[in-house]
Write an enzyme that holds these catalytic residues in place. Structure first.
Site, PDB file in Angstrom:
ATOM      1  N   LYS A   1       0.835  -1.210   0.000  1.00 44.64           N
ATOM      2  CA  LYS A   1       0.000   0.000   0.000  1.00 44.64           C
ATOM      3  C   LYS A   1       0.866   1.257   0.000  1.00 44.64           C
ATOM      4  CE  LYS A   1      -1.526   1.494   4.126  1.00 44.64           C
ATOM      5  NZ  LYS A   1      -1.253   2.859   4.596  1.00 44.64           N
ATOM      6  N   ASN A   2       1.885   1.268   0.854  1.00 46.40           N
ATOM      7  CA  ASN A   2       2.650   2.509   1.009  1.00 46.40           C
ATOM      8  C   ASN A   2       3.628   2.770  -0.135  1.00 46.40           C
ATOM      9  OD1 ASN A   2       1.207   3.049   3.277  1.00 46.40           O
ATOM     10  ND2 ASN A   2       2.786   2.382   4.727  1.00 46.40           N
TER      11      ASN A   2
ATOM     12  N   ARG B   1      -3.527   9.655   4.530  1.00 45.76           N
ATOM     13  CA  ARG B   1      -2.249  10.335   4.662  1.00 45.76           C
ATOM     14  C   ARG B   1      -1.677  10.709   3.294  1.00 45.76           C
ATOM     15  NH1 ARG B   1      -0.788  13.203   8.346  1.00 45.76           N
ATOM     16  NH2 ARG B   1       1.408  13.706   8.236  1.00 45.76           N
TER      17      ARG B   1
ATOM     18  N   CYS C   1      -4.056   7.584  10.034  1.00 43.07           N
ATOM     19  CA  CYS C   1      -4.275   7.012  11.357  1.00 43.07           C
ATOM     20  C   CYS C   1      -3.843   7.988  12.438  1.00 43.07           C
ATOM     21  CB  CYS C   1      -3.468   5.719  11.481  1.00 43.07           C
ATOM     22  SG  CYS C   1      -4.205   4.366  10.546  1.00 43.07           S
TER      23      CYS C   1
ATOM     24  N   ARG D   1       2.114  13.904  13.559  1.00 38.54           N
ATOM     25  CA  ARG D   1       2.306  13.768  12.106  1.00 38.54           C
ATOM     26  C   ARG D   1       2.475  15.116  11.391  1.00 38.54           C
ATOM     27  NH1 ARG D   1      -0.673   8.403  10.036  1.00 38.54           N
ATOM     28  NH2 ARG D   1       1.225   8.348   8.818  1.00 38.54           N
TER      29      ARG D   1
ATOM     30  N   ILE E   1       4.049  18.112   8.991  1.00 44.19           N
ATOM     31  CA  ILE E   1       4.462  18.092   7.572  1.00 44.19           C
ATOM     32  C   ILE E   1       5.502  19.185   7.293  1.00 44.19           C
ATOM     33  CG2 ILE E   1       2.396  16.974   6.638  1.00 44.19           C
ATOM     34  CD1 ILE E   1       1.467  19.793   5.754  1.00 44.19           C
ATOM     35  N   ASP E   2       6.144  19.658   8.380  1.00 39.25           N
ATOM     36  CA  ASP E   2       7.122  20.740   8.219  1.00 39.25           C
ATOM     37  C   ASP E   2       8.262  20.374   7.263  1.00 39.25           C
ATOM     38  OD1 ASP E   2       7.579  18.961  10.557  1.00 39.25           O
ATOM     39  OD2 ASP E   2       9.500  20.001  10.645  1.00 39.25           O
ATOM     40  N   GLN E   3       8.662  19.101   7.247  1.00 42.30           N
ATOM     41  CA  GLN E   3       9.792  18.717   6.374  1.00 42.30           C
ATOM     42  C   GLN E   3       9.390  18.702   4.892  1.00 42.30           C
ATOM     43  OE1 GLN E   3      12.982  18.453   7.735  1.00 42.30           O
ATOM     44  NE2 GLN E   3      11.723  19.235   9.418  1.00 42.30           N
TER      45      GLN E   3
ATOM     46  N   ASP F   1       5.216   0.174  12.015  1.00 49.72           N
ATOM     47  CA  ASP F   1       3.962  -0.439  11.554  1.00 49.72           C
ATOM     48  C   ASP F   1       3.826  -1.895  12.005  1.00 49.72           C
ATOM     49  OD1 ASP F   1       3.217   1.911  10.396  1.00 49.72           O
ATOM     50  OD2 ASP F   1       3.707   1.328   8.344  1.00 49.72           O
TER      51      ASP F   1
ATOM     52  N   ILE G   1       8.972   6.305  16.785  1.00 50.87           N
ATOM     53  CA  ILE G   1       8.580   7.076  15.592  1.00 50.87           C
ATOM     54  C   ILE G   1       7.336   7.931  15.860  1.00 50.87           C
ATOM     55  CG2 ILE G   1       8.043   6.963  13.114  1.00 50.87           C
ATOM     56  CD1 ILE G   1      10.761   5.709  13.704  1.00 50.87           C
TER      57      ILE G   1
ATOM     58  N   ARG H   1      -8.495  -0.289   5.306  1.00 52.48           N
ATOM     59  CA  ARG H   1      -7.701   0.731   4.608  1.00 52.48           C
ATOM     60  C   ARG H   1      -6.423   0.140   4.027  1.00 52.48           C
ATOM     61  NH1 ARG H   1      -6.702   5.900   8.155  1.00 52.48           N
ATOM     62  NH2 ARG H   1      -5.234   6.054   6.448  1.00 52.48           N
TER      63      ARG H   1
HETATM   64  N1  EPU Z   1       7.763  14.009  10.779  1.00 51.02           N
HETATM   65  C1  EPU Z   1       8.031  15.334  11.080  1.00 51.02           C
HETATM   66  N2  EPU Z   1       7.887  16.260  10.079  1.00 51.02           N
HETATM   67  C2  EPU Z   1       7.495  15.926   8.823  1.00 51.02           C
HETATM   68  C3  EPU Z   1       7.238  14.586   8.519  1.00 51.02           C
HETATM   69  C4  EPU Z   1       7.385  13.639   9.521  1.00 51.02           C
HETATM   70  O1  EPU Z   1       8.377  15.672  12.199  1.00 51.02           O
HETATM   71  O2  EPU Z   1       7.380  16.817   7.976  1.00 51.02           O
HETATM   72  C5  EPU Z   1       7.936  12.987  11.827  1.00 51.02           C
HETATM   73  C6  EPU Z   1       6.626  12.274  12.157  1.00 51.02           C
HETATM   74  O3  EPU Z   1       5.874  13.008  13.092  1.00 51.02           O
HETATM   75  C7  EPU Z   1       7.136  10.971  12.692  1.00 51.02           C
HETATM   76  C8  EPU Z   1       8.393  10.697  11.859  1.00 51.02           C
HETATM   77  O4  EPU Z   1       8.766  11.958  11.314  1.00 51.02           O
HETATM   78  O5  EPU Z   1       7.499  11.106  14.023  1.00 51.02           O
HETATM   79  C9  EPU Z   1       8.233   9.710  10.742  1.00 51.02           C
HETATM   80  O6  EPU Z   1       7.116  10.060   9.939  1.00 51.02           O
HETATM   81  P1  EPU Z   1       7.051   9.720   8.381  1.00 51.02           P
HETATM   82  O7  EPU Z   1       6.934  10.995   7.641  1.00 51.02           O
HETATM   83  O8  EPU Z   1       8.167   8.794   8.037  1.00 51.02           O
HETATM   84  O9  EPU Z   1       5.674   8.938   8.288  1.00 51.02           O
HETATM   85  P2  EPU Z   1       4.576   9.089   7.184  1.00 51.02           P
HETATM   86  O10 EPU Z   1       5.204   9.310   5.856  1.00 51.02           O
HETATM   87  O11 EPU Z   1       3.521  10.010   7.660  1.00 51.02           O
HETATM   88  C10 EPU Z   1       4.597   6.579   6.503  1.00 51.02           C
HETATM   89  C11 EPU Z   1       3.579   5.493   6.397  1.00 51.02           C
HETATM   90  C12 EPU Z   1       3.160   5.043   7.780  1.00 51.02           C
HETATM   91  C13 EPU Z   1       4.395   4.600   8.549  1.00 51.02           C
HETATM   92  C14 EPU Z   1       5.447   5.693   8.561  1.00 51.02           C
HETATM   93  C15 EPU Z   1       6.758   5.274   9.208  1.00 51.02           C
HETATM   94  C16 EPU Z   1       2.461   5.977   4.343  1.00 51.02           C
HETATM   95  C17 EPU Z   1       1.221   6.439   3.649  1.00 51.02           C
HETATM   96  N3  EPU Z   1       2.431   5.966   5.662  1.00 51.02           N
HETATM   97  O12 EPU Z   1       3.949   7.641   7.191  1.00 51.02           O
HETATM   98  O13 EPU Z   1       2.301   3.942   7.587  1.00 51.02           O
HETATM   99  O14 EPU Z   1       4.036   4.278   9.872  1.00 51.02           O
HETATM  100  O15 EPU Z   1       5.736   6.110   7.225  1.00 51.02           O
HETATM  101  O16 EPU Z   1       7.306   4.204   8.536  1.00 51.02           O
HETATM  102  O17 EPU Z   1       3.423   5.585   3.713  1.00 51.02           O
HETATM  103  C18 EPU Z   1       0.489   2.552   7.960  1.00 51.02           C
HETATM  104  O18 EPU Z   1       0.660   2.073   6.824  1.00 51.02           O
HETATM  105  O19 EPU Z   1      -0.299   2.030   8.804  1.00 51.02           O
HETATM  106  C19 EPU Z   1       1.200   3.743   8.359  1.00 51.02           C
HETATM  107  C20 EPU Z   1       0.839   4.498   9.392  1.00 51.02           C
END
Ligand code: EPU
Length: 430
Positions: free
Chosen positions: A22-23, A93, A117, A122, A124-126, A305, A327, A397
């Site tokens: 999925k991801n 997401r 979720c 979560r 999105i600053d980066q 996950d 995480i 999902r």
């Molecule tokens: N983070 C920041 N700033 C940002 C982005 C992320 O501080 O701009 C922090 C987050 O708060 C978190 C860490 O960085 O503490 C990692 O977040 P990441 O961005 O890697 O997660 P994501 O992209 O939102 C994806 C998967 C998640 C999975 C995480 C970690 C998708 C759609 N989602 O989320 O999957 O847990 O990576 O591997 O790819 C799931 O499939 O159930 C799921 C939650």
């Protein structure tokens, strides 16, 4: 409202075919909008998040044609809007992947802010930092993330955290920027690599995906492609731990064993036998499970996950185990539900201290999110008696035909809609 009715106690035995990730599928679909030519994607999981994204893409004029359940043809030659306010998209997401894709190709995108979720803040600053470094103006207004640029120019970007989403989004935008972009502290997850491979198959110039430094030389045009999504590491890991929890013997098929190394290592530590046979892994749990410690980490560490799934196993293991979630700060919400089934777990901050118990007992529980929901189902499969799992829309999902795949492994699990269905189930399972 749909629920799962589960009668525990049967060891899971047999083979299970793992679907596409999925991801990985989500960013690949979004990136398909970066060319006007036709793109064929195979091994697409038929899960709700993917279907929501496809609907949103259809609504902005992308032609989406299902060749079969797992193969789709996309053609984004006639996109008619760069503003995506789709209500359904708010819930997933991956909605923000359309920002990276459309900003990259059209230098403009306005997309509803992502949900997903509820497992932490979560941020999105980066993502925003990366888009701005490429020259975009980014604002958040009226629930939309708006990104616009005259042109995008390659840049050297250091990610403050290793973020899957930000790495993917910036990689997409940079693919069609002028010049070279370097992403440092990039995420190394298999789905990041899969997206890079897909973009490369469309003519992108990306080096280093899978390491923490990704180098992207912008191109002005991407062409059509045919691509097969990688197998789902987390779906596979969930079935591997389901085998452990139910004292079963399960072979996960059509997987990439390398992606599952941290999961395999933990299964061995807790006393399972794990055998790798080409693109399959067999997990046999014939001995009592042992305690261990685990900390979730970015790839190649143990995936966040899989944290609920290993906790469910450790709560049935001899001794005291420690699980540290590094995480997401809010990923232990399911522990209350597991406690109702008899688990002995104390959560302090980002750590769960688990005293193993001999068994779970069936209860009426709710899935708080996708992975925790799947993990609770595995607990119910091991429990004495009947469990009802509510809010299974979260599980749907990300897991295709979850209950059907479990049934094929011998589980007594059914999708029920009404009280009457549940009574029938109870009569059937005794
Ligand atoms: N983070 C920041 N700033 C940002 C982005 C992320 O501080 O701009 C922090 C987050 O708060 C978190 C860490 O960085 O503490 C990692 O977040 P990441 O961005 O890697 O997660 P994501 O992209 O939102 C994806 C998967 C998640 C999975 C995480 C970690 C998708 C759609 N989602 O989320 O999957 O847990 O990576 O591997 O790819 C799931 O499939 O159930 C799921 C939650």
């Amino acid at each position: 409202m749909e629920q799962y009715a589960i009668k525990g106690g049967n060891p899971l035995v047999g083979d299970v075919e793992i679907g596409g990730a999925k991801n990985a599928a989500l960013p690949i679909l979004a990136a398909s909008a970066m060319t006007g030519e036709s793109v064929y994607i195979e091994n697409m999981p038929d899960v709700r998040d993917v279907n929501v994204l496809l609907d949103a893409m259809t609504n902005i004029g992308v032609m989406v044609k299902r060749i079969n359940r797992h193969k789709v043809l996309l053609n984004a030659g006639n996109i008619n809007s760069l503003v995506i306010e789709d209500e359904a998209l708010k819930k997933i997401r991956a909605s923000y992947y359309l920002v990276g894709a459309l900003l990259g190709k059209y230098k403009h995108a306005e997309v509803v802010l992502p949900g997903g979720c509820d497992i932490g803040s979560r941020a999105i600053d980066q993502h925003i930092k990366g888009f701005r470094a490429l020259g975009a103006t980014v604002t958040i207004e009226h629930g939309l993330i708006k990104a616009k640029a005259e042109k995008l120019v390659g840049s050297h970007i250091y990610m403050d955290v290793s973020s899957v989403g930000a790495t993917i989004n910036v990689m997409m935008a940079a693919t069609m920027a002028e010049g070279v972009t370097i992403i440092e502290n990039a995420a190394r997850e298999p789905h990041v690599v899969d997206l890079a491979n897909f973009l490369s198959s469309m003519g992108a110039n990306i080096k280093g995906a899978g390491t923490d430094v990704i180098r992207i030389k912008g191109v002005s045009h991407l062409h059509g492609s045919e691509y097969v999504v990688i197998p789902d590491q987390i779906e596979a890991g969930t079935f591997m731990f389901a085998a452990a929890v139910t004292k079963g013997d399960v072979t996960v098929k059509n997987i990439i064993p390398k992606h599952l190394e941290s999961i395999t290592a933990k299964l061995l530590e807790i006393g399972c036998e794990v055998e790798e046979i080409e693109d399959c892994i067999r997990v046999v749990a014939s001995k009592p499970l042992r305690h261990t410690q685990v900390k979730t980490l970015p790839y190649p560490g143990f995936p966040t996950d899989m944290q609920p799934q290993i906790t469910v196993a450790l709560a049935l293991s001899r001794g005291t185990s420690i699980v540290t979630e590094s995480i997401f700060e809010n990923r232990f919400k399911y522990v209350d539900e597991l406690t109702r089934m008899g688990a002995n777990i104390k959560v302090e901050g980002n750590t769960a201290i688990i005293d193993g118990v001999a068994k779970y007992t069936g209860a009426s529980i709710s899935a708080p999110d996708l992975r925790a929901g799947a993990a609770l189902v595995t607990a119910a499969l091991a429990a004495e008696g009947v469990t009802i799992v509510d809010d299974i829309r979260y599980i749907q999902r990300g897991y295709e035909d979850f209950h059907l795949k479990l049934q094929a492994l011998g589980a007594q699990i059914e999708l029920v809609q009404k009280e009457r269905d549940f009574q029938k189930f109870e009569m059937r399972v005794g």
